[in-house]
Scaffold this motif. Structure first.
Motif, short mmCIF file in Angstrom:
data_model
loop_
_atom_site.label_atom_id
_atom_site.label_comp_id
_atom_site.label_asym_id
_atom_site.label_seq_id
_atom_site.Cartn_x
_atom_site.Cartn_y
_atom_site.Cartn_z
N GLY A 75 39.24 64.05 75.52
CA GLY A 75 40.07 62.89 75.20
C GLY A 75 41.55 63.08 75.45
O GLY A 75 42.34 62.15 75.24
N ARG A 76 41.96 64.27 75.89
CA ARG A 76 43.40 64.53 76.00
C ARG A 76 43.85 64.77 77.44
O ARG A 76 45.00 65.17 77.66
CB ARG A 76 43.79 65.73 75.12
N ALA A 77 43.00 64.49 78.40
CA ALA A 77 43.37 64.79 79.79
C ALA A 77 44.64 64.03 80.20
O ALA A 77 45.50 64.59 80.89
CB ALA A 77 42.21 64.42 80.71
N LEU A 78 44.77 62.79 79.77
CA LEU A 78 45.95 62.00 80.19
C LEU A 78 47.24 62.55 79.59
O LEU A 78 48.30 62.47 80.23
CB LEU A 78 45.77 60.52 79.82
N SER A 79 47.17 63.09 78.40
CA SER A 79 48.41 63.64 77.81
C SER A 79 48.84 64.91 78.54
O SER A 79 50.03 65.10 78.81
CB SER A 79 48.29 63.93 76.32
N GLY A 107 40.89 56.95 73.90
CA GLY A 107 41.24 55.53 74.11
C GLY A 107 42.72 55.23 73.90
O GLY A 107 43.33 54.46 74.66
N ASN A 108 43.28 55.85 72.88
CA ASN A 108 44.70 55.61 72.60
C ASN A 108 45.58 56.09 73.74
O ASN A 108 46.54 55.41 74.14
CB ASN A 108 45.04 56.35 71.30
N HIS A 109 45.24 57.25 74.31
CA HIS A 109 46.03 57.80 75.42
C HIS A 109 45.89 56.90 76.64
O HIS A 109 46.84 56.71 77.39
CB HIS A 109 45.58 59.22 75.74
N ILE A 111 45.32 53.56 76.76
CA ILE A 111 46.07 52.30 76.69
C ILE A 111 47.58 52.54 76.79
O ILE A 111 48.30 51.78 77.43
CB ILE A 111 45.70 51.45 75.44
N HIS A 112 48.05 53.65 76.23
CA HIS A 112 49.50 53.88 76.30
C HIS A 112 49.94 54.41 77.67
O HIS A 112 51.07 54.18 78.08
CB HIS A 112 49.95 54.80 75.17
N SER A 113 49.04 55.06 78.40
CA SER A 113 49.38 55.46 79.78
C SER A 113 49.55 54.22 80.65
O SER A 113 50.42 54.18 81.52
CB SER A 113 48.29 56.35 80.37
N CYS A 114 48.73 53.20 80.41
CA CYS A 114 48.85 51.94 81.16
C CYS A 114 50.19 51.28 80.85
O CYS A 114 50.93 50.87 81.74
CB CYS A 114 47.75 50.96 80.75
N ARG A 115 50.49 51.19 79.59
CA ARG A 115 51.71 50.53 79.11
C ARG A 115 52.95 51.24 79.65
O ARG A 115 53.94 50.62 80.02
CB ARG A 115 51.67 50.59 77.58
N ARG A 116 52.86 52.58 79.68
CA ARG A 116 53.98 53.40 80.14
C ARG A 116 54.12 53.33 81.66
O ARG A 116 55.16 53.60 82.22
CB ARG A 116 53.65 54.84 79.71
N ASN A 117 53.05 53.02 82.34
CA ASN A 117 53.00 53.00 83.81
C ASN A 117 53.44 54.31 84.43
O ASN A 117 54.24 54.35 85.37
CB ASN A 117 53.81 51.82 84.37
N ILE A 118 52.90 55.38 83.89
CA ILE A 118 53.20 56.70 84.45
C ILE A 118 52.40 56.89 85.74
O ILE A 118 51.27 56.44 85.83
CB ILE A 118 52.90 57.81 83.40
N ASP A 119 53.00 57.53 86.73
CA ASP A 119 52.40 57.63 88.06
C ASP A 119 51.26 58.66 88.11
O ASP A 119 51.45 59.79 88.55
CB ASP A 119 53.51 57.98 89.07
N VAL A 165 42.19 47.98 80.82
CA VAL A 165 43.40 48.60 81.40
C VAL A 165 44.30 47.56 82.06
O VAL A 165 45.52 47.72 82.08
CB VAL A 165 43.07 49.77 82.35
N GLU A 166 43.71 46.49 82.55
CA GLU A 166 44.54 45.40 83.09
C GLU A 166 45.41 44.81 81.97
O GLU A 166 46.61 44.64 82.13
CB GLU A 166 43.66 44.31 83.72
N ALA A 167 44.76 44.55 80.84
CA ALA A 167 45.50 43.95 79.71
C ALA A 167 46.59 44.88 79.21
O ALA A 167 47.60 44.42 78.67
CB ALA A 167 44.52 43.62 78.58
N CYS A 168 46.40 46.19 79.39
CA CYS A 168 47.39 47.16 78.89
C CYS A 168 48.50 47.42 79.91
O CYS A 168 49.42 48.18 79.62
CB CYS A 168 46.70 48.46 78.53
N GLY A 169 48.40 46.86 81.11
CA GLY A 169 49.53 46.95 82.06
C GLY A 169 49.37 47.91 83.21
O GLY A 169 50.37 48.23 83.87
N ALA A 170 48.17 48.40 83.49
CA ALA A 170 48.00 49.32 84.63
C ALA A 170 48.42 48.64 85.93
O ALA A 170 48.18 47.44 86.13
CB ALA A 170 46.54 49.77 84.73
#
Ligand code: TPP
Ligand code: SF4
Length: 277
Positions: A75-79, A107-109, A111-119, A165-170
């Motif tokens: 669950g922590r790969a995105l962080s 899941g939390n990571h 949605i926030h990765s989408c919102r942050r729009n990190i590359d 992920v669309e709703a979260c801003g990806a």
């Protein structure tokens, strides 16, 4: 023209990690083949790629592929990937997760990765179940489908990963399946090339933990189900909502050009009068 087996061998770690752990008929190998072809097309060297994965059957890809790799906690790969990108923005980072890894514990990571729009490029291998740990239901297990923790069928509504992920801003959202391996490879190529947070959902058969329990037939039957129920996104949009049934759209679903996290961060640093970045 990419010669498939030569390309695969170029990227595998044959001396260290084989035989692999995947069951006969599992779709993850097909997804890994598509990923390798996509990376080959980008022209990046192995050193310019970082493959980060979580825990699970799909998470084993980082063991088998010869890039800079990091097999992280469940669950922590995105962080971990976010940290790498911020430390060295020149690297191209691909994050492989299972549906449970990405949308339940992680899941939390997500949605926030989408919102942050990190590359980053997130490849979510969706087999509708927790494969590695014995078939517990995940947030993508369809309603009424069986799992080791839902003997009479799941009573929870499943996530549609792409809609989430669309709703979260990806910035980029796409879906393909193991039946559509070539499409998957083209979508992954586009996702790696795309600036901002990109998500590719690869629908994949788990004949052992999901298919067997839900009487989905052989691995080939499961792939034929993907073939028969998928539909291109433009055609999907024309179907009246009450008539959709089990059909799902494949292809590019979202493609936005927006500043990514680092671009915004650099603007702030400039505003603050610091020109070190
Ligand atoms: C913190 C933590 N909780 C639970 C586990 C046990 N665990 C390992 S893999 C996994 C589920 C994997 O399912 P999914 O992400 O869907 O990937 P798949 O195996 O289906 O590819 C779980 C619950 C763990 N390793 N770490
Ligand atoms: S348990 Fe399922 S997902 Fe895991 S290797 Fe076996 S078939 Fe593949």
């Amino acid at each position: 023209m990419i010669h498939t087996s030569e390309t695969m061998y170029k990227y595998l770690r044959p001396d260290k990690t084989f035989p692999h752990v995947w069951c006969p008929g599992c779709g993850i190998g097909i997804v890994m083949g598509a990923l390798v072809r996509a990376i080959e097309r980008t022209g990046f060297t192995k050193d310019e790629i970082v493959l980060v994965s979580g825990i699970g059957c799909s998470g084993r890809m980082s063991t088998y592929l010869d890039f800079n790799t990091l097999h992280t906690t469940h669950g922590r790969a995105l962080s971990f990937a976010t940290g790498i990108k911020l430390a060295n923005p020149k690297l191209n980072i691909i994050v492989v997760m299972g549906d449970g890894d990405a949308t339940a514990i992680g899941g939390n990571h997500l949605i926030h990765s989408c919102r942050r729009n990190i590359d980053l490029t997130a490849l979510i291998v969706n087999n509708n179940i927790y494969g590695m740990t014995g078939g517990q239901y995940s947030p993508t297990t369809p309603m009424e489908h069986k799992a080791s923790t839902a003997q009479y069928g799941s009573i929870e509504k499943p996530f549609d990963i792409c809609k989430l992920v669309e709703a979260c801003g990806a910035s980029f959202v796409a879906r393909s399946t193991t039946y559509h391996a070539k499409m998957l490879d083209a979508l992954l190529y586009r996702a790696i090339d795309k600036k901002g947070f990109s998500v590719v959902e690869a629908m994949s058969q788990c004949p052992v933990q999901y298919g067997r329990r839900n009487k989905k037939g052989s691995p080939v039957d499961m792939m034929m189900w993907f073939k028969n129920n998928s539909i291109s996104n433009p055609a999907f949009k024309k179907i009246p909502s009450g008539e959709v049934g089990e059909q799902f759209p494949v292809g590019i679903l979202v493609d936005l050009d927006e500043p990514d996290y680092l671009e915004r961060y650099r603007q702030i640093v400039k505003k603050a009068g610091d020109d070190r970045l």
